[in-house]
Design an enzyme around this catalytic site. Structure first.
Site, PDB file in Angstrom:
ATOM      1  CG  ASP A   1      -2.348   0.210   0.917  1.00 31.33           C
ATOM      2  OD1 ASP A   1      -2.605   0.964  -0.034  1.00 31.33           O
ATOM      3  OD2 ASP A   1      -3.219  -0.334   1.615  1.00 31.33           O
TER       4      ASP A   1
ATOM      5  CG  ASP B   1      -9.889   1.390  -1.092  1.00 28.75           C
ATOM      6  OD1 ASP B   1      -8.845   1.390  -1.775  1.00 28.75           O
ATOM      7  OD2 ASP B   1      -9.892   1.266   0.147  1.00 28.75           O
TER       8      ASP B   1
HETATM    9  C1  GLA Z   1      -6.136   0.779   1.224  1.00 27.24           C
HETATM   10  C2  GLA Z   1      -6.238  -0.195   0.056  1.00 27.24           C
HETATM   11  C3  GLA Z   1      -7.256  -1.270   0.380  1.00 27.24           C
HETATM   12  C4  GLA Z   1      -6.881  -1.992   1.653  1.00 27.24           C
HETATM   13  C5  GLA Z   1      -6.714  -0.976   2.775  1.00 27.24           C
HETATM   14  C6  GLA Z   1      -6.150  -1.606   4.028  1.00 27.24           C
HETATM   15  O1  GLA Z   1      -7.308   1.497   1.370  1.00 27.24           O
HETATM   16  O2  GLA Z   1      -6.588   0.494  -1.103  1.00 27.24           O
HETATM   17  O3  GLA Z   1      -7.373  -2.176  -0.677  1.00 27.24           O
HETATM   18  O4  GLA Z   1      -5.683  -2.723   1.465  1.00 27.24           O
HETATM   19  O5  GLA Z   1      -5.830   0.076   2.400  1.00 27.24           O
HETATM   20  O6  GLA Z   1      -5.997  -0.636   5.031  1.00 27.24           O
END
Ligand code: GLA
Length: 529
Positions: free
Chosen positions: A174, A229
């Site tokens: 991430d 997301d």
């Molecule tokens: C980000 C990523 C998600 C997930 C979260 C975990 O938002 O985009 O897919 O991995 O972190 O905290």
């Protein structure tokens, strides 16, 4: 699901259709040309990983920051196997923000034994024992997004070593809490650290499109998130998922074997999505050659969710060895036509999506989807599993509200499924108790759930330690790696080998896939020569 039986292709037939597919794609593909100055050398050229988009399951959509535990992940793993997802090709699975590790005073990562009593290596062994691949999660900044786990900043080499020791096969990295860091330098350093750790992994970059990863990340890893997301944990967001599909399709020229645009996990089977919407999302993701990472709770799936996720005819479009990403040909705001996805046997995929509420009826003309206007073609409906044709000039398609017609179009009536590989195990554990030399064997069996044959696997004997030899037996759909350990002269201790097997198209030398599995040997006493 009924899967039409197709005549299996021989190895040379597979080569011919690959070449035909490539030739057709050069002459008739309406895709825009590859972008200039793109680093065309993919990282996967060396490790052979993710030559087709990775498939698996990841916890964030369903569980978010809710406490994850070893028990939960094992239940998901078991459901992945019993539901039939494993047999459809889903393989990468593991925890994410499950507070599964912390950094000790010595700077090293340690497993959270309260939540993961077997430790992260133990969980990996469980997953490998089931014939699945182990996925873990971290962050390139100082902390993960929830701030509950340490990020890799300043510890890149140590952390990648820890992930290798836990035997991860896939690491999602991430981009939270990374203020002031140079994105290309940071992910390049992590790629270097992964290679230094000695265990090839699928490197999944997650900067949500920040830094335009499609321009540079293929030389570092295997897939990169292109957008925000797809939903907030626990609830699908249909409008957002459609927006993401339409943003991601624009990046089609950047994708190919070993380098994939990642529009995020799927929301199929999550609360808030109708069956038609689930079908559409799955069609979009397959059409875009996206990583197929399920995000729903696999322990609680309706029949229709399972049927969507395990539709091998749709999965075949995603897993096609040419690795082309389909894209929108036209979109009138209500109806859109997607094409630009030539397939390995010379056929092509097309998708008609209706954003409206009732029903749309439209004609798809052959010259809109990459064929010649005068062609007479067969059409396979990938959701109803019916073949019609030959049709002259085009085909009439009816599609309901929020639904997608997902089609495969071909000059012949056969619609072969490319290789979909499923293992009985990825872990061979052997124990030698005596002091006299002995030979021990353990096997790994790989079954091809596709209808086209795979060339023979090759294991380079020079890549193996002196105590291990590997022979490949069987043929057709099932091949077994027979691992023979000779203990003569070995000292008491633990031995390990990571075996790499390559599947190379024999005439063109084109890599089809590579697989890795672990062999563990425990030698209880010193063994005589
Ligand atoms: C980000 C990523 C998600 C997930 C979260 C975990 O938002 O985009 O897919 O991995 O972190 O905290």
């Amino acid at each position: 699901m009924t899967l039409k039986k197709t005549a299996p292709c021989s190895t040379s037939a597979l080569f011919v259709i690959l070449v035909t597919g490539i030739t057709l794609s050069l002459t008739l593909d309406p895709r825009p040309a590859s972008p200039q100055n793109l680093q065309l050398r993919a990282h996967s050229d060396t490790d052979g990983l993710a030559l087709t988009p990775p498939m698996g399951w990841y916890p964030w959509n369903a569980f978010g920051e809710a406490p994850q535990t070893e028990k939960l992940i094992k239940e998901i793993v078991d459901a992945l196997v019993t539901s039939g997802l494993k047999d459809a090709g889903y393989a990468y699975v593991g925890p994410d923000e499950g507070i599964c590790f912390s950094r000790g005073p010595d700077g090293k990562l340690t497993s959270n034994l309260a939540r993961y009593p077997s430790g992260l290596r133990g969980l990996g062994d469980y997953i490998h024992g089931k014939g699945l691949k182990y996925a873990l999660y971290t962050d390139a900044g100082s902390k993960t997004c929830s701030t509950a786990m340490p990020g890799t900043k300043g510890y890149e080499f140590e952390d990648m070593r820890a992930f290798a020791d836990w035997r991860a096969d896939y690491i999602k990295i991430d981009w939270c809490n990374s203020e002031g860091q140079d994105i290309v330098k940071t992910y390049s350093l992590l790629g270097e650290a992964q290679r230094a750790a000695g265990r090839p992994v699928v490197h999944s970059l997650c900067s949500w499109g920040e830094g335009y990863p499609w321009k540079w990340a293929g030389a570092i890893g295997h897939m990169w998130r292109t957008t925000t997301d797809v939903c907030a944990p626990g609830q699908a967001d249909w409008a957002r998922a459609v927006r993401i599909a339409f943003a991601n399709e624009k990046l089609a020229p950047f994708a190919g074997p070993g380098r994939w645009n990642d529009p995020d996990m799927m929301v199929v089977g999550m609360p808030g999505l109708s069956e038609a919407q689930g079908r559409s999302i799955f069609s979009f993701w397959c059409m875009m050659a996206s990583p197929l990472i399920a995000g729903n709770d696999l322990r609680d799936m309706t029949r229709s969710t399972i049927d969507i996720l395990t539709n091998l005819e749709a999965v075949a479009i995603d897993q096609d060895p040419l690795g082309a990403q389909g894209h929108v040909v036209w979109d009138d705001g209500d109806v859109s036509l997607w094409a630009g996805k030539p397939l390995f046997d010379g056929s092509r995929a097309a998708l008609m999506f209706f954003h409206g509420k009732s029903k749309a009826r439209l004609r798809i003309a052959w010259d809109e989807v990459g064929f010649a206007a005068a062609d007479e073609l067969y059409v396979r409906n990938l959701w109803t599993h019916e073949t019609t044709g030959p049709h002259a000039g085009g085909v009439d398609v009816t599609v309901g509200g929020s639904d997608a017609a997902f089609l495969r179009i071909s000059k012949t009536k056969d619609f072969p499924i490319p290789p979909i590989l499923v293992a009985d195990t990825y872990l061979v554990s052997l124990r030698a108790a005596g002091s006299r030399p002995e030979k021990l064997t353990g096997t790994v069996t790989i079954t091809n759930k596709g209808s086209s044959d795979l060339p023979p696997w090759r294991v380079d004997p020079k890549s193996l330690p002196p105590w291990l030899s590997v022979a490949v037996t069987g043929g057709g759909k099932t091949q077994t790696f027979v691992n023979t350990v000779a203990t003569a002269g070995l000292k008491k201790g633990a031995y390990h080998a990571l075996v790499r097997a390559d599947n190379v198209e024999p005439i063109s030398g084109r890599p089809m896939s590579a697989l890795y599995y672990d062999v563990d040997l425990e030698v209880v006493r010193n063994v005589m020569r």
